[in-house]
Design a protein around this motif. Structure first.
Motif, PDB file in Angstrom:
ATOM      1  N   SER A   1       1.448   8.852  -1.669  1.00 60.20           N
ATOM      2  CA  SER A   1       2.430   8.756  -0.602  1.00 60.20           C
ATOM      3  C   SER A   1       2.829   7.299  -0.373  1.00 60.20           C
ATOM      4  O   SER A   1       4.004   6.960  -0.286  1.00 60.20           O
ATOM      5  CB  SER A   1       1.861   9.336   0.688  1.00 60.20           C
ATOM      6  OG  SER A   1       2.715   9.042   1.763  1.00 60.20           O
ATOM      7  N   ALA A   2       1.824   6.456  -0.310  1.00 60.14           N
ATOM      8  CA  ALA A   2       2.084   5.047  -0.005  1.00 60.14           C
ATOM      9  C   ALA A   2       2.848   4.348  -1.125  1.00 60.14           C
ATOM     10  O   ALA A   2       3.820   3.632  -0.881  1.00 60.14           O
ATOM     11  CB  ALA A   2       0.771   4.331   0.279  1.00 60.14           C
TER      12      ALA A   2
ATOM     13  N   GLY B   1       5.465   3.944  -3.545  1.00 63.32           N
ATOM     14  CA  GLY B   1       6.728   4.638  -3.780  1.00 63.32           C
ATOM     15  C   GLY B   1       7.831   3.656  -4.098  1.00 63.32           C
ATOM     16  O   GLY B   1       7.577   2.535  -4.576  1.00 63.32           O
ATOM     17  N   LEU B   2       9.052   4.071  -3.822  1.00 63.64           N
ATOM     18  CA  LEU B   2      10.187   3.179  -4.048  1.00 63.64           C
ATOM     19  C   LEU B   2       9.991   1.886  -3.271  1.00 63.64           C
ATOM     20  O   LEU B   2      10.462   0.829  -3.669  1.00 63.64           O
ATOM     21  CB  LEU B   2      11.475   3.863  -3.595  1.00 63.64           C
ATOM     22  CG  LEU B   2      11.866   5.102  -4.404  1.00 63.64           C
ATOM     23  CD1 LEU B   2      13.019   5.828  -3.726  1.00 63.64           C
ATOM     24  CD2 LEU B   2      12.249   4.698  -5.812  1.00 63.64           C
ATOM     25  N   GLY B   3       9.290   1.995  -2.145  1.00 68.80           N
ATOM     26  CA  GLY B   3       9.002   0.814  -1.337  1.00 68.80           C
ATOM     27  C   GLY B   3       8.270  -0.254  -2.150  1.00 68.80           C
ATOM     28  O   GLY B   3       8.544  -1.446  -2.014  1.00 68.80           O
ATOM     29  N   ASN B   4       7.352   0.163  -2.997  1.00 67.54           N
ATOM     30  CA  ASN B   4       6.576  -0.802  -3.787  1.00 67.54           C
ATOM     31  C   ASN B   4       7.355  -1.333  -4.981  1.00 67.54           C
ATOM     32  O   ASN B   4       7.306  -2.510  -5.301  1.00 67.54           O
ATOM     33  CB  ASN B   4       5.305  -0.152  -4.348  1.00 67.54           C
ATOM     34  CG  ASN B   4       4.425   0.395  -3.261  1.00 67.54           C
ATOM     35  OD1 ASN B   4       4.871   1.230  -2.469  1.00 67.54           O
ATOM     36  ND2 ASN B   4       3.210  -0.085  -3.173  1.00 67.54           N
TER      37      ASN B   4
ATOM     38  N   TYR C   1      15.893   8.840   0.555  1.00 63.79           N
ATOM     39  CA  TYR C   1      14.911   8.636  -0.515  1.00 63.79           C
ATOM     40  C   TYR C   1      15.306   9.432  -1.775  1.00 63.79           C
ATOM     41  O   TYR C   1      15.239   8.934  -2.889  1.00 63.79           O
ATOM     42  CB  TYR C   1      13.554   9.122  -0.008  1.00 63.79           C
ATOM     43  CG  TYR C   1      12.374   8.359  -0.537  1.00 63.79           C
ATOM     44  CD1 TYR C   1      12.044   7.109  -0.023  1.00 63.79           C
ATOM     45  CD2 TYR C   1      11.576   8.896  -1.540  1.00 63.79           C
ATOM     46  CE1 TYR C   1      10.948   6.426  -0.496  1.00 63.79           C
ATOM     47  CE2 TYR C   1      10.483   8.215  -2.010  1.00 63.79           C
ATOM     48  CZ  TYR C   1      10.161   6.973  -1.493  1.00 63.79           C
ATOM     49  OH  TYR C   1       9.078   6.296  -1.977  1.00 63.79           O
TER      50      TYR C   1
ATOM     51  N   PHE D   1       6.427   0.729   6.230  1.00 67.27           N
ATOM     52  CA  PHE D   1       7.090   1.671   5.329  1.00 67.27           C
ATOM     53  C   PHE D   1       6.242   1.886   4.086  1.00 67.27           C
ATOM     54  O   PHE D   1       6.038   3.008   3.626  1.00 67.27           O
ATOM     55  CB  PHE D   1       8.470   1.124   4.948  1.00 67.27           C
ATOM     56  CG  PHE D   1       9.280   2.084   4.139  1.00 67.27           C
ATOM     57  CD1 PHE D   1       9.997   3.099   4.762  1.00 67.27           C
ATOM     58  CD2 PHE D   1       9.319   1.990   2.756  1.00 67.27           C
ATOM     59  CE1 PHE D   1      10.736   4.009   4.017  1.00 67.27           C
ATOM     60  CE2 PHE D   1      10.057   2.895   1.999  1.00 67.27           C
ATOM     61  CZ  PHE D   1      10.767   3.904   2.632  1.00 67.27           C
ATOM     62  N   SER D   2       5.713   0.785   3.565  1.00 66.88           N
ATOM     63  CA  SER D   2       4.980   0.877   2.311  1.00 66.88           C
ATOM     64  C   SER D   2       3.702   1.702   2.446  1.00 66.88           C
ATOM     65  O   SER D   2       3.323   2.424   1.530  1.00 66.88           O
ATOM     66  CB  SER D   2       4.665  -0.524   1.796  1.00 66.88           C
ATOM     67  OG  SER D   2       4.147  -0.436   0.503  1.00 66.88           O
ATOM     68  N   LEU D   3       3.044   1.597   3.583  1.00 62.16           N
ATOM     69  CA  LEU D   3       1.815   2.373   3.759  1.00 62.16           C
ATOM     70  C   LEU D   3       2.101   3.795   4.274  1.00 62.16           C
ATOM     71  O   LEU D   3       1.180   4.545   4.580  1.00 62.16           O
ATOM     72  CB  LEU D   3       0.861   1.652   4.715  1.00 62.16           C
ATOM     73  CG  LEU D   3       0.248   0.342   4.189  1.00 62.16           C
ATOM     74  CD1 LEU D   3      -0.606  -0.322   5.266  1.00 62.16           C
ATOM     75  CD2 LEU D   3      -0.588   0.570   2.939  1.00 62.16           C
TER      76      LEU D   3
ATOM     77  N   LEU E   1       3.351   4.699   7.147  1.00 60.40           N
ATOM     78  CA  LEU E   1       2.817   4.848   8.506  1.00 60.40           C
ATOM     79  C   LEU E   1       3.897   5.206   9.509  1.00 60.40           C
ATOM     80  O   LEU E   1       5.079   5.063   9.249  1.00 60.40           O
ATOM     81  CB  LEU E   1       2.182   3.529   8.947  1.00 60.40           C
ATOM     82  CG  LEU E   1       1.037   3.042   8.074  1.00 60.40           C
ATOM     83  CD1 LEU E   1       0.566   1.683   8.552  1.00 60.40           C
ATOM     84  CD2 LEU E   1      -0.106   4.041   8.104  1.00 60.40           C
TER      85      LEU E   1
ATOM     86  N   MET F   1       4.853   8.006  11.045  1.00 62.05           N
ATOM     87  CA  MET F   1       5.541   9.281  11.231  1.00 62.05           C
ATOM     88  C   MET F   1       4.669  10.475  10.911  1.00 62.05           C
ATOM     89  O   MET F   1       5.165  11.596  10.818  1.00 62.05           O
ATOM     90  CB  MET F   1       6.807   9.331  10.410  1.00 62.05           C
ATOM     91  CG  MET F   1       6.600   9.016   8.967  1.00 62.05           C
ATOM     92  SD  MET F   1       7.753   9.890   7.948  1.00 62.05           S
ATOM     93  CE  MET F   1       7.221  11.552   8.193  1.00 62.05           C
TER      94      MET F   1
ATOM     95  N   VAL G   1       2.687  11.217   8.222  1.00 65.43           N
ATOM     96  CA  VAL G   1       2.296  11.633   6.871  1.00 65.43           C
ATOM     97  C   VAL G   1       0.770  11.642   6.781  1.00 65.43           C
ATOM     98  O   VAL G   1       0.156  12.582   6.285  1.00 65.43           O
ATOM     99  CB  VAL G   1       2.860  10.671   5.800  1.00 65.43           C
ATOM    100  CG1 VAL G   1       2.126  10.830   4.490  1.00 65.43           C
ATOM    101  CG2 VAL G   1       4.345  10.915   5.597  1.00 65.43           C
TER     102      VAL G   1
ATOM    103  N   SER H   1       5.651  10.213  -3.286  1.00 64.46           N
ATOM    104  CA  SER H   1       5.966   9.886  -1.893  1.00 64.46           C
ATOM    105  C   SER H   1       6.801  10.975  -1.241  1.00 64.46           C
ATOM    106  O   SER H   1       6.561  11.364  -0.095  1.00 64.46           O
ATOM    107  CB  SER H   1       6.741   8.570  -1.793  1.00 64.46           C
ATOM    108  OG  SER H   1       5.955   7.523  -2.259  1.00 64.46           O
TER     109      SER H   1
ATOM    110  N   LEU I   1      10.151   4.817  12.810  1.00 62.54           N
ATOM    111  CA  LEU I   1       8.831   4.334  12.384  1.00 62.54           C
ATOM    112  C   LEU I   1       8.180   3.387  13.386  1.00 62.54           C
ATOM    113  O   LEU I   1       7.011   3.562  13.725  1.00 62.54           O
ATOM    114  CB  LEU I   1       8.887   3.695  10.991  1.00 62.54           C
ATOM    115  CG  LEU I   1       9.283   4.630   9.854  1.00 62.54           C
ATOM    116  CD1 LEU I   1       9.218   3.909   8.515  1.00 62.54           C
ATOM    117  CD2 LEU I   1       8.421   5.868   9.817  1.00 62.54           C
TER     118      LEU I   1
HETATM  119  N1  TRP Z   1       5.513   4.644   1.400  1.00 68.19           N
HETATM  120  C1  TRP Z   1       6.580   5.106   0.594  1.00 68.19           C
HETATM  121  C2  TRP Z   1       7.147   3.943  -0.195  1.00 68.19           C
HETATM  122  O1  TRP Z   1       6.614   2.888  -0.182  1.00 68.19           O
HETATM  123  C3  TRP Z   1       7.662   5.787   1.358  1.00 68.19           C
HETATM  124  C4  TRP Z   1       7.156   6.799   2.312  1.00 68.19           C
HETATM  125  C5  TRP Z   1       6.587   7.961   2.017  1.00 68.19           C
HETATM  126  C6  TRP Z   1       7.138   6.679   3.708  1.00 68.19           C
HETATM  127  N2  TRP Z   1       6.204   8.567   3.156  1.00 68.19           N
HETATM  128  C7  TRP Z   1       6.528   7.802   4.192  1.00 68.19           C
HETATM  129  C8  TRP Z   1       7.555   5.699   4.549  1.00 68.19           C
HETATM  130  C9  TRP Z   1       6.329   7.952   5.545  1.00 68.19           C
HETATM  131  C10 TRP Z   1       7.378   5.855   5.896  1.00 68.19           C
HETATM  132  C11 TRP Z   1       6.736   6.949   6.404  1.00 68.19           C
HETATM  133  O2  TRP Z   1       8.134   4.086  -0.847  1.00 68.19           O
END
Ligand code: TRP
Length: 455
Positions: free
Chosen positions: A25-26, A28-31, A108, A229-231, A233, A235, A237, A323, A390
């Protein structure tokens, strides 16, 4: 353990499975897509240092709190708050999480869809013969081209839904256990390729030698926003996943391992990208187009680049998939728990609703002008989730775990009923009670433009 904290049916099967799913989950596209370009825009290593600070002092305690809330109740994000604070406004924050899953997943899927197009492109020789200007035009025209990106986002959402439909253990966990090690392998191969290119050291220097002159208030706040966002957090998940974690697992070490995995992979992505970008004298600050416009030029020029290019877009797709699974699961768990739907129907309904939003989102970049508040629908969803949902969600989770829940009950969950030693419990509570709400509050107010702390 009272009835209130009863175990639920769905559970992860192994420790590695939990970590793979949560790290999936963590990471993702964010990384892979966002972290390198925001680091590139904000001074490289200086930004990285600030980011690490937020990841460990604010992100990690919030992640642990989400796990605590989830496992304690065994419920989805709305049900979890409802159980711990029956009849209170807290349940509403759960709805905010479900809302955020809709908005985040909608844009996403669009970005993930582009990576499928690039994966397919990278198989054809003609794609590798374009000029830099043509790569740039190709991306710009894909984004606005209407039907094509819509097809790709539907394919991507269908893959996501198929995995979620198969269940927690036989879908989410099973695929995370296969995909995450594969992802790590690909990124290491790309790293080795990048750092052995002549001229790579300039890129490593950019990424690892801090230039504090580029670090301004905006960058600091962006670092915190991105840490969140990257972790994954803010919301629910990890509340949702926490509900699937067995009562014997150590929540804080799990959270720490996931936090480290996410951070290491973001850094490895930077190491795959910057040395290569510098080796070919390209601009590391190309913004969102960095991976779609700049990297094809890099792969075009490097030995065996077509293969590495293909691997890179595969990496992007896998990262996005694990993710999006977690985002969809937030909604599905809610439908299953609260609306008593069976998983299959819940998944189809959630995926269908989100696909509609996502199609609007994709079309809003091109032919169909959907402008609200002066933003395209795509940007609007991005802004609503990262600037409002968030931070508000993260702030509420910190307040809930730090102030609303009894210290004793938090400790009980964290120490598995006092069977584990958690030496730094006091520090943890301090971070959750004070530093996290303060940090998130500052970012939120800054983004609203209410005050500017550093000017
Ligand atoms: N963490 C993911 C990323 O880095 C995106 C993501 C998945 C996300 N689930 C999330 C971000 C929940 C915020 C909340 O791409």
């Amino acid at each position: 353990m009272g009835k209130k904290e009863a175990k639920r049916k769905d559970q992860f099967g192994s420790k590695f499975g939990i970590i793979a799913a949560a790290a999936g989950s963590a990471v993702g596209l964010g990384n892979i897509w966002k972290f390198p370009y925001i680091t590139g825009n904000n001074g490289g290593a200086a930004f990285l240092i600030v980011y690490l600070f937020f990841i460990f002092l604010i992100g990690f305690p919030i992640m642990t709190s989400e796990f605590i809330i989830g496992r304690k109740t065994g419920r989805n994000v709305h049900g979890a708050f409802e159980r711990l604070a029956p009849g209170k406004t807290w349940g509403k924050f759960g709805y905010l999480g479900i809302f955020a899953a809709f908005t985040i997943l909608s844009f996403y899927c669009v970005v993930a869809g582009w990576s499928i197009e690039y994966l397919i492109n990278s198989l054809s020789n003609s794609f590798w013969e374009l000029t830099p200007q043509q790569y740039s035009d190709l991306f710009d025209s894909l984004v606005v081209s209407g039907i094509k990106p819509v097809i790709y986002l539907v394919i991507f959402m269908s893959l996501t839904a198929l995995i979620v439909m198969a269940g927690v253990k036989d879908g989410i966990e099973k695929y995370a256990k296969i995909l995450m090690p594969f992802l790590l392998l690909i990124i290491i191969i790309l790293d080795i390729r990048a750092i052995t290119l002549p001229g790579a050291s300039k890129g490593l220097e950019f990424f690892f030698r801090p230039d504090f002159s580029k670090l301004n208030a905006h960058a600091v706040l962006e670092a915190l926003g991105h840490a969140f966002f990257s972790l994954s957090l803010g919301m629910g998940v990890l509340i949702t996943y926490g509900a699937y974690v067995g009562k014997k697992e150590n929540l804080s070490t799990t959270a720490l391992q996931v936090t480290i995995a996410d951070t290491v992979i973001a850094i490895l992505a930077g190491v795959a990208i910057f040395p290569a970008v510098f080796a070919f004298d390209l601009n590391p600050g190309a913004g969102p187009g960095l991976v779609y416009k700049t990297l094809p030029i890099v792969f075009q020029q490097m030995p065996a680049g077509h293969f590495f290019g293909f691997m890179f877009f595969l990496l992007l797709l896998i990262a996005a998939l694990t993710s999006s699974i977690s985002l969809l699961e937030v909604v599905v768990a809610y439908f299953v728990d609260e609306l008593k739907m069976v998983r299959k129907n819940a998944t189809i309904m959630a995926a269908a609703l989100i696909t509609i939003l996502s199609i609007l989102c994709s079309l809003s970049l091109g032919s169909v002008k959907i402008n609200l508040f002066g933003l395209s629908f795509f940007d609007l969803l991005d802004k609503i989730s990262s600037n409002f949902a968030l931070p508000i969600g993260g702030f509420s989770i910190a307040i809930f775990a730090g102030w609303y829940l009894k210290r004793k009950s938090v400790k009980q969950e964290l120490t598995n009923n006092n069977t584990l030693q958690v030496k730094w419990f006091g520090i943890f509570m301090f971070l959750v009670k004070w530093l996290a709400p303060f940090g998130i509050g500052v970012v939120f107010l800054y983004k609203l433009g209410l005050f500017n702390l550093f000017k």
